[in-house]
Design an enzyme around this catalytic site. Sequence first.
Site, PDB file in Angstrom:
ATOM      1  N   TYR A 134      -4.538  -2.686   5.181  1.00  0.00           N
ATOM      2  CA  TYR A 134      -3.658  -2.739   4.002  1.00  0.00           C
ATOM      3  C   TYR A 134      -3.854  -4.093   3.300  1.00  0.00           C
ATOM      4  O   TYR A 134      -2.905  -4.821   3.066  1.00  0.00           O
ATOM      5  CB  TYR A 134      -2.189  -2.567   4.386  1.00  0.00           C
ATOM      6  CG  TYR A 134      -1.883  -1.382   5.275  1.00  0.00           C
ATOM      7  CD1 TYR A 134      -1.573  -0.145   4.718  1.00  0.00           C
ATOM      8  CD2 TYR A 134      -1.900  -1.509   6.665  1.00  0.00           C
ATOM      9  CE1 TYR A 134      -1.274   0.940   5.528  1.00  0.00           C
ATOM     10  CE2 TYR A 134      -1.614  -0.420   7.481  1.00  0.00           C
ATOM     11  CZ  TYR A 134      -1.297   0.799   6.920  1.00  0.00           C
ATOM     12  OH  TYR A 134      -1.008   1.858   7.735  1.00  0.00           O
TER      13      TYR A 134
ATOM     14  N   GLU B  20      -8.290  -1.082   2.312  1.00  0.00           N
ATOM     15  CA  GLU B  20      -7.218  -0.896   1.329  1.00  0.00           C
ATOM     16  C   GLU B  20      -7.511   0.396   0.557  1.00  0.00           C
ATOM     17  O   GLU B  20      -8.658   0.703   0.265  1.00  0.00           O
ATOM     18  CB  GLU B  20      -7.219  -2.119   0.399  1.00  0.00           C
ATOM     19  CG  GLU B  20      -6.599  -1.940  -0.958  1.00  0.00           C
ATOM     20  CD  GLU B  20      -5.104  -1.685  -0.934  1.00  0.00           C
ATOM     21  OE1 GLU B  20      -4.384  -2.377  -0.193  1.00  0.00           O
ATOM     22  OE2 GLU B  20      -4.675  -0.763  -1.651  1.00  0.00           O
TER      23      GLU B  20
ATOM     24  N   CYS C 188       7.438  -5.631   5.354  1.00  0.00           N
ATOM     25  CA  CYS C 188       8.482  -5.820   4.334  1.00  0.00           C
ATOM     26  C   CYS C 188       9.654  -4.883   4.580  1.00  0.00           C
ATOM     27  O   CYS C 188      10.540  -4.759   3.740  1.00  0.00           O
ATOM     28  CB  CYS C 188       7.906  -5.596   2.940  1.00  0.00           C
ATOM     29  SG  CYS C 188       7.169  -3.975   2.729  1.00  0.00           S
TER      30      CYS C 188
HETATM   31  N1  SAH Z   1      -1.900  -7.709   2.340  1.00  0.00           N
HETATM   32  C1  SAH Z   1      -1.773  -7.684   0.907  1.00  0.00           C
HETATM   33  C2  SAH Z   1      -1.108  -6.416   0.341  1.00  0.00           C
HETATM   34  C3  SAH Z   1       0.030  -5.813   1.095  1.00  0.00           C
HETATM   35  S1  SAH Z   1       0.896  -4.552   0.218  1.00  0.00           S
HETATM   36  C4  SAH Z   1      -1.107  -8.938   0.407  1.00  0.00           C
HETATM   37  O1  SAH Z   1      -0.481  -9.662   1.178  1.00  0.00           O
HETATM   38  O2  SAH Z   1      -1.218  -9.230  -0.774  1.00  0.00           O
HETATM   39  C5  SAH Z   1       0.373  -3.075   1.040  1.00  0.00           C
HETATM   40  C6  SAH Z   1      -0.945  -2.545   0.562  1.00  0.00           C
HETATM   41  O3  SAH Z   1      -1.262  -1.360   1.306  1.00  0.00           O
HETATM   42  C7  SAH Z   1      -0.988  -2.125  -0.906  1.00  0.00           C
HETATM   43  O4  SAH Z   1      -2.030  -2.819  -1.524  1.00  0.00           O
HETATM   44  C8  SAH Z   1      -1.267  -0.598  -0.855  1.00  0.00           C
HETATM   45  O5  SAH Z   1      -2.092  -0.174  -1.909  1.00  0.00           O
HETATM   46  C9  SAH Z   1      -1.962  -0.456   0.463  1.00  0.00           C
HETATM   47  N2  SAH Z   1      -1.915   0.865   1.124  1.00  0.00           N
HETATM   48  C10 SAH Z   1      -0.923   1.786   1.102  1.00  0.00           C
HETATM   49  N3  SAH Z   1      -1.204   2.811   1.913  1.00  0.00           N
HETATM   50  C11 SAH Z   1      -2.413   2.549   2.494  1.00  0.00           C
HETATM   51  C12 SAH Z   1      -3.223   3.221   3.453  1.00  0.00           C
HETATM   52  N4  SAH Z   1      -2.847   4.381   3.989  1.00  0.00           N
HETATM   53  N5  SAH Z   1      -4.372   2.637   3.820  1.00  0.00           N
HETATM   54  C13 SAH Z   1      -4.766   1.449   3.301  1.00  0.00           C
HETATM   55  N6  SAH Z   1      -4.032   0.775   2.390  1.00  0.00           N
HETATM   56  C14 SAH Z   1      -2.874   1.302   1.989  1.00  0.00           C
END
Ligand code: SAH
Length: 458
Positions: A317, A338, A413
Amino acid sequence: MSRTLPVKKNDYIDVEFEDLTHDGAGVAKVDGYPLFVASGLPGEKAKVKVIKTGKSYGVGRLIELYEKSPYRVDIPASEKHKYGGCQLEHISYEGQLKYKENQVRQVLARIGKLDDVQVHPIIGMDNPWHYRNKAQVPVGEKDGKLIAGFFKPRSHEIIDTDESLIQLPEVNEAIQTVKEICRKLEIPAYDEEAHKGVLRHIMARCGRQTGELMVVVITRTEDIPHKNKLIEEIIARLPKVKSIIHNVNSKRTNVILGEKTTLLWGSEVIYDYIGDVKFAISALSFYQINPVQTKVLYDKALEYAGLSGEESVIDAYCGIGTISLFLAQKSSKVFGVEVVPEAIKDARRNADLNGITNVEFAVGQAEVVIPKWYEEGNAADVLVVDPPRKGCDAALLQTIIEMKPKKVVYVSCNPATLARDLRILEDGGYMTLEVQPVDMFPHTSHVECVVLMSRGEK
Ligand code: SAH
């Protein structure tokens, strides 16, 4: 057989609040039946009016406070001065931190059965005001005048706002300036009901370290009346502006940004730093909105990862690669995954921007890509997850349990899904060693945590 409820709609009753819900409403019990009342605080006695009754809980409105909590503060500014969404604004900052820390402990115990886990005192901000680097405000019209601010809770009425206490001053200034220019040029505001008019939202973003400013005007129409004059005035009145973007959203929708984005002036991106890592931020990019606390959070994640430089790391993610690039400086290789393709494009660009070569990014669902990597023999030493509010997918947790990375660093979160996932990993052989809550969003009910798990003994 339905149980008779101890209260009826429109009853006036005296209650004492015992607790807060996860979004900051007071909880009072009437013969065991929970009543949720916005703004009630634990320990307070009050008269409330019952406005709704459901099977498992009711909702009330605060009518009169008999006894105040020592944590209650007067709301620090009139409605004109804030943007909505600050559910805890009636609680002192000390009280907010106490509430968030308790909430983490309670949820971990209740949902995760993690009663003895080490939860550190929450890390709050020294100055919990003017922290947000981005605002997007709806535009409307009142008495023939263009207004912009925030939606009144549970309504579509816009409250005209001059200054928000949680936005960076640069962001406030940008929004206010663009609003004044649009007023002067008589650019018509969007009318949501009739789906007519032009200007829907004004958005501003600021790189806190660089001071660079981006302004995005979001319109229903392809054309902006007095476009050149608008651009000219923005440049003249906001010297820090580096990027002016036009986004067209022609649909009837609550979604802010629409299908078409064009550059009106300057650069497509602005830059910012988290620690030493530089990031390019475009109008559509996800970027953490509290840069001060983001650094605190990522430093903790890095500390928990305990990297010596030899490890391979998976960042699940990963968004635009913020955590991945932070970790890459201390590991042999980082693999980020992601689901949003544009975010991965940003992540790769950010790696290039910093000359970081030991990272690889993949587009896809973490629960699909990571099991595939594992099958191909790529088992990381350290795995970092930072999922959205719904937490990690069960298939991903299963793969982690099989892959057996030495450490799992979980950035969350949402304490409820965190607790659920920690329980699954504990049952699969992991130990929760430390939990560090961080206050990323003062005055709102959100709470972020970073957790260290490892295999084996505590
Ligand atoms: N680590 C990053 C973003 C965290 S937010 C930071 O700190 O900036 C969570 C992220 O998970 C988002 O970008 C969303 O698009 C992504 N996401 C949601 N479901 C997902 C999945 N099943 N597999 C991979 N990424 C996913």
